[in-house]
Design a protein around this motif. Structure first.
Motif, short mmCIF file in Angstrom:
data_model
loop_
_atom_site.label_atom_id
_atom_site.label_comp_id
_atom_site.label_asym_id
_atom_site.label_seq_id
_atom_site.Cartn_x
_atom_site.Cartn_y
_atom_site.Cartn_z
N ARG A 99 4.92 -43.55 10.55
CA ARG A 99 3.96 -43.23 9.42
C ARG A 99 4.15 -44.12 8.26
O ARG A 99 3.21 -44.25 7.24
CB ARG A 99 4.77 -41.77 9.11
CG ARG A 99 4.61 -40.74 10.22
CD ARG A 99 3.14 -40.28 10.63
NE ARG A 99 2.62 -41.36 11.68
CZ ARG A 99 3.06 -41.12 12.70
NH1 ARG A 99 3.89 -40.20 13.42
NH2 ARG A 99 2.12 -41.94 13.88
N PHE A 100 5.23 -44.99 8.11
CA PHE A 100 5.38 -45.70 7.18
C PHE A 100 4.50 -46.89 7.05
O PHE A 100 3.93 -47.53 6.29
CB PHE A 100 6.82 -46.23 6.79
CG PHE A 100 7.15 -46.79 5.49
CD1 PHE A 100 7.32 -46.07 4.35
CD2 PHE A 100 7.49 -48.22 5.39
CE1 PHE A 100 7.61 -46.52 3.09
CE2 PHE A 100 7.58 -48.78 4.24
CZ PHE A 100 7.74 -47.93 3.10
N ALA A 101 4.39 -47.46 8.37
CA ALA A 101 3.53 -48.35 8.50
C ALA A 101 2.07 -48.18 8.41
O ALA A 101 1.15 -48.84 8.01
CB ALA A 101 3.54 -48.80 10.02
N GLU A 102 1.88 -46.72 8.55
CA GLU A 102 0.27 -46.35 8.26
C GLU A 102 0.17 -46.34 6.75
O GLU A 102 -0.80 -46.64 6.32
CB GLU A 102 0.25 -44.82 8.71
CG GLU A 102 0.04 -44.67 10.47
CD GLU A 102 0.15 -43.34 10.64
OE1 GLU A 102 0.15 -42.53 10.11
OE2 GLU A 102 0.04 -43.05 11.92
N PHE A 103 1.26 -45.90 5.88
CA PHE A 103 1.12 -46.10 4.42
C PHE A 103 1.01 -47.14 4.06
O PHE A 103 0.09 -47.58 3.17
CB PHE A 103 2.47 -45.31 4.09
CG PHE A 103 2.90 -45.94 2.64
CD1 PHE A 103 2.09 -45.19 1.48
CD2 PHE A 103 3.75 -46.62 2.55
CE1 PHE A 103 2.45 -45.76 0.30
CE2 PHE A 103 4.40 -46.95 1.17
CZ PHE A 103 3.43 -46.68 -0.06
N LEU A 104 1.80 -48.21 4.66
CA LEU A 104 1.62 -49.72 4.27
C LEU A 104 0.19 -50.31 4.04
O LEU A 104 -0.32 -50.98 3.56
CB LEU A 104 2.75 -50.38 4.88
CG LEU A 104 4.16 -50.32 4.38
CD1 LEU A 104 5.14 -51.24 5.37
CD2 LEU A 104 4.34 -50.45 2.94
N ILE A 202 7.19 -38.07 3.61
CA ILE A 202 6.79 -38.84 5.01
C ILE A 202 7.80 -38.00 5.99
O ILE A 202 8.98 -37.86 5.69
CB ILE A 202 7.16 -40.32 5.16
CG1 ILE A 202 6.79 -40.80 6.18
CG2 ILE A 202 8.58 -40.54 4.68
CD1 ILE A 202 6.86 -42.38 6.34
N THR A 203 7.03 -37.40 6.95
CA THR A 203 7.62 -36.75 7.98
C THR A 203 7.27 -37.34 9.27
O THR A 203 6.61 -38.28 9.18
CB THR A 203 7.07 -35.35 8.09
OG1 THR A 203 6.02 -35.25 8.37
CG2 THR A 203 7.32 -34.69 6.51
N PRO A 204 7.95 -37.06 10.51
CA PRO A 204 7.60 -37.47 11.76
C PRO A 204 6.24 -37.27 12.06
O PRO A 204 5.41 -38.24 12.81
CB PRO A 204 8.45 -36.75 12.60
CG PRO A 204 9.72 -36.31 11.97
CD PRO A 204 9.20 -36.16 10.57
N GLU A 205 5.42 -36.41 11.46
CA GLU A 205 4.14 -35.95 11.71
C GLU A 205 2.99 -36.59 10.85
O GLU A 205 1.84 -36.87 11.28
CB GLU A 205 3.82 -34.56 11.83
CG GLU A 205 4.73 -33.88 13.06
CD GLU A 205 6.04 -33.45 12.33
OE1 GLU A 205 6.30 -33.51 11.45
OE2 GLU A 205 7.01 -33.42 13.28
N SER A 206 3.39 -36.77 9.72
CA SER A 206 2.42 -37.40 8.62
C SER A 206 3.11 -37.79 7.27
O SER A 206 4.28 -37.85 7.46
CB SER A 206 1.91 -35.94 7.93
OG SER A 206 2.60 -35.10 7.53
N TRP A 207 2.35 -38.43 6.33
CA TRP A 207 2.59 -39.07 5.26
C TRP A 207 1.68 -38.44 4.14
O TRP A 207 0.30 -38.43 4.59
CB TRP A 207 2.84 -40.40 5.15
CG TRP A 207 1.56 -41.21 5.41
CD1 TRP A 207 1.06 -41.37 6.58
CD2 TRP A 207 0.72 -41.78 4.48
NE1 TRP A 207 -0.10 -42.51 6.48
CE2 TRP A 207 -0.38 -42.43 5.42
CE3 TRP A 207 0.72 -41.77 3.08
CZ2 TRP A 207 -1.49 -43.10 4.49
CZ3 TRP A 207 -0.17 -42.43 2.45
CH2 TRP A 207 -1.30 -43.18 3.11
#
Length: 260
Positions: A99-104, A202-207
């Motif tokens: 999820r953090f990679a998606e945010f970046l 940020i959770t395991p499912e979404s950000w």
């Protein structure tokens, strides 16, 4: 030179009312009792007090487990946003890494500072913040990952809890209104002028990246809690004085004395 010690930002916010906690504590205990009824019954037959303590500790154990995951996730986020190549991580952290990679990729922020200390001599508090980021936004306030928008300097916070709560605004406003920032090597710099703040939930499912108010009105509420903190820790201990008059001791008659 004497060492100066100020209360932490989270400790100050912690003196605020938490009306949701008693029902949550009760629910956690009740759910544990129902979910492990046979186990609790067997424990109670051997050690009643141990069973009571086990149920009483439900909320504490859950909170500690979530705090441990949160700390590990925060460490992971810092390494990722600094550009470190991440190898294998614990299975519990894999979804947070994704999820953090998606945010970046979606926001493409530039890290300015991470895990430094915001320090206020003016109001006597301190606290470690997660990050200061530059984020590029278009006219609608939407991030432009190609950095074609207008740069905004944001105080940022990572939250891995089930939800985000209003007191994050108190926390971030305190950091943003501090006097200076202290780096790990001890060097200091004035707190910059922020364009705003945002919390990354940020959770395991979404950000989700959510703007947060940190204006003077919000900061005024934090300062009110700072005063309450002093009351709780110091002033409240000075207001009750020894009695200047009190009831006499219970009368003991001569008959009672002779009967002893």
């Amino acid at each position: 030179m004497p060492k100066i010690k100020y209360p932490g930002v989270t400790s100050v916010i912690g003196v605020g009312p938490k009306p949701f906690l008693p029902p949550w504590y009760a629910r956690m205990t009740a759910e544990l009792a129902i979910d492990s009824l046979a186990f609790v019954q067997q424990m109670a037959e051997r050690d009643r007090q141990g069973a009571v303590d086990y149920l009483k500790g439900a909320a504490r154990r859950y909170t500690q487990a979530r705090a441990d995951v949160g700390s590990q996730a925060h460490d992971l986020f810092e390494r990722m946003i600094r550009g470190e190549q991440i190898g294998r991580v614990h299975p519990d952290l894999v979804p947070y890494r994704e999820r953090f990679a998606e945010f970046l990729a979606a926001v493409n922020p530039r890290l300015e500072r991470a895990e430094d200390v915001a320090w206020s001599d003016t109001h006597q508090y301190a606290g470690s913040f997660d990050a200061v980021l530059t984020v590029w936004l278009d006219e609608d306030g939407t991030p432009t990952p190609d950095r074609s928008g207008v740069p905004h300097l944001l105080m940022a916070d990572w939250k891995t809890s089930r939800d985000t709560y209003p007191d994050v605004a108190l926390q971030m406003s305190a950091y943003a209104h501090a006097d200076r920032i202290i780096a790990p090597d001890g060097t200091t710099a004035p707190v910059p002028e922020f364009d705003g703040a945002a919390v990354l939930h940020i959770t395991p499912e979404s950000w989700a990246l959510k703007p947060v108010r940190i204006d003077d009105d919000v900061f005024a509420f934090f300062l009110a809690l700072r005063r309450v903190f002093d009351w709780e820790r110091e002033e409240s201990k000075t207001v009750l004085k020894p009695a200047i008059a009190a009831s006499a001791g219970r009368l003991v008659t001569g008959t009672q004395r002779r009967a002893r």
